[in-house]
Design a protein around this motif. Structure first.
Motif, PDB file in Angstrom:
ATOM      1  N   LEU A   1       0.668  -1.299   0.415  1.00 40.33           N
ATOM      2  CA  LEU A   1       0.068   0.039  -0.402  1.00 40.33           C
ATOM      3  C   LEU A   1       0.943   1.454   0.276  1.00 40.33           C
ATOM      4  CD1 LEU A   1      -2.353  -1.046   2.863  1.00 40.33           C
ATOM      5  CD2 LEU A   1      -2.930  -1.390   0.083  1.00 40.33           C
ATOM      6  N   LEU A   2       0.244   2.140  -0.705  1.00 36.06           N
ATOM      7  CA  LEU A   2       0.917   3.229  -0.146  1.00 36.06           C
ATOM      8  C   LEU A   2       0.582   4.389   1.415  1.00 36.06           C
ATOM      9  CD1 LEU A   2       2.585   5.950  -1.110  1.00 36.06           C
ATOM     10  CD2 LEU A   2       1.712   7.001  -2.397  1.00 36.06           C
ATOM     11  N   SER A   3       0.719   4.747   1.970  1.00 30.64           N
ATOM     12  CA  SER A   3       0.094   5.237   4.063  1.00 30.64           C
ATOM     13  C   SER A   3       1.092   6.636   3.436  1.00 30.64           C
ATOM     14  CB  SER A   3       0.928   4.006   4.502  1.00 30.64           C
ATOM     15  OG  SER A   3       2.184   4.898   4.854  1.00 30.64           O
ATOM     16  N   ASP A   4      -0.176   7.254   4.200  1.00 31.19           N
ATOM     17  CA  ASP A   4      -0.336   8.849   4.833  1.00 31.19           C
ATOM     18  C   ASP A   4       1.423   8.566   4.554  1.00 31.19           C
ATOM     19  OD1 ASP A   4      -2.912   9.202   4.049  1.00 31.19           O
ATOM     20  OD2 ASP A   4      -3.574   8.707   5.735  1.00 31.19           O
ATOM     21  N   LYS A   5       1.955   8.030   5.880  1.00 37.15           N
ATOM     22  CA  LYS A   5       3.167   8.177   6.612  1.00 37.15           C
ATOM     23  C   LYS A   5       3.518   8.283   5.559  1.00 37.15           C
ATOM     24  CE  LYS A   5       2.586   6.797  11.802  1.00 37.15           C
ATOM     25  NZ  LYS A   5       2.336   4.999  12.989  1.00 37.15           N
ATOM     26  N   MET A   6       4.211   7.126   4.945  1.00 36.18           N
ATOM     27  CA  MET A   6       5.111   7.394   3.850  1.00 36.18           C
ATOM     28  C   MET A   6       5.400   8.674   2.831  1.00 36.18           C
ATOM     29  SD  MET A   6       4.274   2.918   2.401  1.00 36.18           S
ATOM     30  CE  MET A   6       5.062   2.988   0.677  1.00 36.18           C
ATOM     31  N   LEU A   7       3.773   9.019   2.983  1.00 40.15           N
ATOM     32  CA  LEU A   7       3.764  10.084   1.966  1.00 40.15           C
ATOM     33  C   LEU A   7       3.954  11.586   2.768  1.00 40.15           C
ATOM     34  CD1 LEU A   7      -0.333   9.535   0.056  1.00 40.15           C
ATOM     35  CD2 LEU A   7       1.950   9.579  -1.293  1.00 40.15           C
ATOM     36  N   VAL A   8       4.084  11.459   4.315  1.00 42.50           N
ATOM     37  CA  VAL A   8       4.928  12.110   4.859  1.00 42.50           C
ATOM     38  C   VAL A   8       6.195  12.391   5.258  1.00 42.50           C
ATOM     39  CG1 VAL A   8       4.815  12.953   7.227  1.00 42.50           C
ATOM     40  CG2 VAL A   8       2.453  12.245   6.615  1.00 42.50           C
ATOM     41  N   ALA A   9       6.874  11.396   4.608  1.00 42.35           N
ATOM     42  CA  ALA A   9       8.253  10.672   4.577  1.00 42.35           C
ATOM     43  C   ALA A   9       8.608  11.307   3.273  1.00 42.35           C
ATOM     44  CB  ALA A   9       8.898   9.541   4.427  1.00 42.35           C
ATOM     45  N   ALA A  10       8.298  11.200   2.029  1.00 44.94           N
ATOM     46  CA  ALA A  10       8.178  11.845   1.439  1.00 44.94           C
ATOM     47  C   ALA A  10       8.082  13.210   1.035  1.00 44.94           C
ATOM     48  CB  ALA A  10       7.492  11.656   0.631  1.00 44.94           C
ATOM     49  N   VAL A  11       6.951  13.878   1.478  1.00 45.44           N
ATOM     50  CA  VAL A  11       6.873  15.372   2.151  1.00 45.44           C
ATOM     51  C   VAL A  11       8.152  15.730   2.458  1.00 45.44           C
ATOM     52  CG1 VAL A  11       5.680  17.082   3.213  1.00 45.44           C
ATOM     53  CG2 VAL A  11       4.316  15.640   1.842  1.00 45.44           C
ATOM     54  N   LYS A  12       8.716  15.151   3.947  1.00 41.86           N
ATOM     55  CA  LYS A  12      10.085  15.715   5.252  1.00 41.86           C
ATOM     56  C   LYS A  12      11.374  15.413   4.395  1.00 41.86           C
ATOM     57  CE  LYS A  12       7.806  14.839   9.617  1.00 41.86           C
ATOM     58  NZ  LYS A  12       7.908  13.832  10.526  1.00 41.86           N
ATOM     59  N   ALA A  13      11.378  14.530   3.048  1.00 42.69           N
ATOM     60  CA  ALA A  13      12.359  13.903   2.522  1.00 42.69           C
ATOM     61  C   ALA A  13      12.817  15.485   0.750  1.00 42.69           C
ATOM     62  CB  ALA A  13      12.398  13.640   1.900  1.00 42.69           C
ATOM     63  N   LEU A  14      11.288  16.022   0.840  1.00 45.58           N
ATOM     64  CA  LEU A  14      11.288  17.075  -0.384  1.00 45.58           C
ATOM     65  C   LEU A  14      11.661  18.203   0.116  1.00 45.58           C
ATOM     66  CD1 LEU A  14      11.251  18.117  -3.369  1.00 45.58           C
ATOM     67  CD2 LEU A  14       8.343  18.249  -2.614  1.00 45.58           C
ATOM     68  N   ALA A  15      11.585  18.565   1.187  1.00 42.66           N
ATOM     69  CA  ALA A  15      11.375  19.761   2.219  1.00 42.66           C
ATOM     70  C   ALA A  15      13.020  19.874   2.654  1.00 42.66           C
ATOM     71  CB  ALA A  15      10.623  20.068   3.285  1.00 42.66           C
ATOM     72  N   ALA A  16      13.810  18.572   3.003  1.00 42.88           N
ATOM     73  CA  ALA A  16      14.575  19.018   3.874  1.00 42.88           C
ATOM     74  C   ALA A  16      15.203  19.105   1.525  1.00 42.88           C
ATOM     75  CB  ALA A  16      15.310  17.399   4.082  1.00 42.88           C
ATOM     76  N   GLN A  17      15.466  19.409   1.656  1.00 44.27           N
ATOM     77  CA  GLN A  17      16.108  19.260   0.167  1.00 44.27           C
ATOM     78  C   GLN A  17      16.023  21.457  -0.642  1.00 44.27           C
ATOM     79  OE1 GLN A  17      18.407  17.387  -2.010  1.00 44.27           O
ATOM     80  NE2 GLN A  17      17.910  16.109   0.140  1.00 44.27           N
ATOM     81  N   SER A  18      15.485  21.392   0.372  1.00 38.84           N
ATOM     82  CA  SER A  18      14.443  23.083   0.127  1.00 38.84           C
ATOM     83  C   SER A  18      16.509  24.585   0.118  1.00 38.84           C
ATOM     84  CB  SER A  18      13.878  23.918   0.750  1.00 38.84           C
ATOM     85  OG  SER A  18      13.206  25.464   0.478  1.00 38.84           O
ATOM     86  N   PRO A  19      16.409  24.799  -0.488  1.00 36.50           N
ATOM     87  CA  PRO A  19      17.430  26.045  -0.826  1.00 36.50           C
ATOM     88  C   PRO A  19      17.112  26.627  -0.220  1.00 36.50           C
ATOM     89  CG  PRO A  19      16.947  25.415  -3.769  1.00 36.50           C
ATOM     90  CD  PRO A  19      15.972  24.385  -2.545  1.00 36.50           C
ATOM     91  N   ALA A  20      15.785  27.758   0.514  1.00 39.17           N
ATOM     92  CA  ALA A  20      15.848  28.306   1.176  1.00 39.17           C
ATOM     93  C   ALA A  20      15.907  28.533   2.547  1.00 39.17           C
ATOM     94  CB  ALA A  20      13.679  28.729   0.809  1.00 39.17           C
ATOM     95  N   LEU A  21      16.282  26.889   2.691  1.00 41.91           N
ATOM     96  CA  LEU A  21      16.716  26.843   4.511  1.00 41.91           C
ATOM     97  C   LEU A  21      18.122  27.293   4.564  1.00 41.91           C
ATOM     98  CD1 LEU A  21      15.414  22.470   4.374  1.00 41.91           C
ATOM     99  CD2 LEU A  21      14.139  25.453   5.428  1.00 41.91           C
ATOM    100  N   LYS A  22      18.986  27.329   3.296  1.00 39.91           N
ATOM    101  CA  LYS A  22      20.543  28.021   3.200  1.00 39.91           C
ATOM    102  C   LYS A  22      20.096  29.593   3.437  1.00 39.91           C
ATOM    103  CE  LYS A  22      22.067  23.972   2.452  1.00 39.91           C
ATOM    104  NZ  LYS A  22      23.834  23.023   1.493  1.00 39.91           N
TER     105      LYS A  22
END
Length: 544
Positions: free
Chosen positions: A456-477
């Motif tokens: 299945l593709l669970s809600d938690k798997m989607l949240v994990a994907a969101v966090k991984a993408l957000a961690a790549q944000s250039p604006a964090l630096k």
């Protein structure tokens, strides 16, 4: 050499090919054109069918790019690329990868929207599988043409063409409500009104059942389904098969990733946010779902309590519980109590912004210029860094231009858009505009689900994907950099997202693949080895 080159999906080494001669040259997956080496020309009976000079893939890319550049407009370039893909898939993807920044808006939004609207007029050769709602009993026969090696089918993208890229119903073989298409003598779809109700549901059920039987390991990606079908079909199937709706979950994930990055820049906690969503169709409610899920994950709040931090506006204005049957199932959780809005004449966007004082304003309405100067300035009165995302596609349907938003907020706004825009400037400070595009998100989610064989593709798997993408944000630096990484980095982004999705699936006990590495570095290598590269691989004969 990698320790994982033995894997069946390792993207290196020889490829078995059962074709020869002209038949091989007409197969886009195996065709190398002028790059076939002499030994393969001999083995696969290609002598006399190709010019004698053996070229490299890079030389082919250079020639193809010259041909691409000579096309007079973006639609013509899009058509050229579609034709190239039908001839030689490796060359198509290598050319795209080499010039991705330049070509992305041509092969994807916004030009792809123009290409879809003109599909029947620029049609050359069919690609994929067309399922006719009048031939429900032939679904199995149609899909059987693609199961020569059923175990190789990992990912199925399916659409009914009803709600595409802000351009609406483009028809096909579940018919159309678009009168322009139905009156067009060149239209390739069925010339009848779109089917609804039990006949439609039975047709979709038959497709899903047959696809699951013939391709039991495949992940199903629903794309561009209409408002009344997208949510309920996702809810119907996601609890017992790996599936994904890009307009709901993909849009929600990538937007939430941009929100997380913006909150970091503006130093606002997600538990405190107030969000106004202008446009509450599949995309808008998908975003609302992801935001409420994130709030519920990060706080003791339930999803129902988190939903109270979101105000959704659609055609009737602010969604209220009294709208009753006019609300779709996806809108119901976000409808407000009527007691909050005693003046029913103030349900418009400006009135809602004035009363709610939102931190975040998101547009998925396809209503151009809906974010007026008055609306944006009203929002900017109450928050230091207004987070404003006009996401409607294509570009002409954006709720506001980034330059205007930047000027109206005196350079304080944090902006993401649904299509590419150039940087904006205010008082000498340049600000890069993030493209809040699903393409940075859904490939990595699908890759993780496919490689892990997630049940299945669970809600938690989607949240994990969101966090991984957000961690790549250039604006964090650097806060003047975009809130999301550029699409040119999509392969590395997808690697990180897939890793996060797989790790979460392992923790939830949803994986079916054996031998998934547990260490981060080994897992990254395991994923990378199985990521297809646009490179010519040696061909070896396979018996038919």
């Amino acid at each position: 050499m990698s320790q994982f080159t033995h894997l069946p999906r390792a993207a290196k080494g020889p490829v078995e090919c059962a074709y020869e001669g002209a038949e091989l040259l007409h197969n886009s997956y195996f065709n190398k054109g002028s790059a076939f080496p002499n030994n393969e020309r001999q083995e696969f009976k290609l002598h006399g069918l190709l010019p004698p000079n053996v070229q490299t893939l890079d030389e082919q890319v250079a020639r193809a790019y010259q041909q691409y550049s000579s096309r007079p407009n973006n639609l013509a370039k899009n058509t050229f690329m579609a034709g190239l893909k039908m001839q030689n898939e490796v060359l198509y993807y290598k050319l795209t990868q080499t010039h991705l920044k330049e070509m992305f808006s041509v092969i994807y939004t916004p030009t792809e929207g123009d290409a879809i609207q003109n599909y029947s007029r620029i049609f050359r050769r069919p690609e994929g599988c067309f399922l006719n709602i009048n031939d429900r009993d032939r679904i199995e026969e149609s899909l059987s043409q693609f199961d020569d090696r059923a175990e190789d089918v990992d990912y199925i993208v399916v659409t009914d063409g009803e709600e595409i890229l802000g351009i609406g119903d483009q028809g096909a073989e579940v018919k159309s409500q678009n009168k322009r298409l139905l009156d067009d003598e060149l239209y390739l779809g069925l010339r009848r009104p779109r089917v609804r109700g039990k006949e439609y549901d039975s047709f979709v059920d038959k497709f899903v059942e047959t696809a699951r039987k013939r391709f039991p390991r495949a992940y199903i990606h629903f794309e561009d389904f209409g408002l009344h079908n997208a949510r309920r079909l996702l809810d119907k199937y996601r609890s017992h098969m790996p599936c994904f709706n890009d307009d709901i979950q993909g849009t929600g994930c990538v937007t939430l990733a941009a929100i997380i990055a913006a909150l970091h820049v503006s130093k606002i906690d997600i538990t405190e946010i107030r969000v106004v969503l202008f446009g509450s169709g599949s995309a808008g409610t998908g975003i609302a779902d992801q935001v409420t899920g994130a709030i519920a994950t990060e706080t003791p709040k339930t999803k129902e309590e988190a939903a109270k931090q979101i105000w959704c506006i659609d055609k009737p204005g602010l969604l209220l519980k009294s709208h009753g049957d006019k609300l779709t199932p996806a809108q119901i959780p976000f409808a407000r109590d009527d007691a909050e809005w005693p003046d029913k004449g103030q349900l418009d966007l400006l009135s809602v912004v004035r009363k709610v004082k939102p931190h975040i304003l998101i547009g998925t309405s396809t209503k151009p210029k809906a974010f007026t100067e008055e609306v944006v300035k009203e929002m900017a009165k109450h928050v230091d860094h207004p987070i404003i995302f006009p996401l409607s596609n294509p570009t002409r349907l954006h709720e506001a231009q980034p330059k205007d938003i930047n000027d109206w907020t005196e350079g304080r706004a944090l902006i993401a858009t649904g299509s590419p825009f150039p940087p904006v400037e205010y008082n000498g400070v340049k600000y890069e505009i993030a493209e809040c595009n699903n393409s940075t998100c859904f490939p990595g989610i699908g890759l993780g689900a496919v490689l892990s064989r997630a049940r299945l593709l669970s809600d938690k798997m989607l949240v994990a994907a969101v966090k991984a993408l957000a961690a790549q944000s250039p604006a964090l630096k650097d806060p003047n950099q975009p809130l999301l990484p550029d699409v040119i980095h999509v392969r590395e982004i997808s690697l990180h997202i897939a890793k996060a999705v797989i790790k979460c699936a392992v923790q939830e006990g949803l994986v079916q693949e054996e031998g998934i590495p547990t260490g981060d570095s080994d897992l990254e290598e395991w994923i990378r080895v199985q990521m297809w590269e646009p490179e010519y691989r040696p061909l070896v004969r396979r018996k038919r």
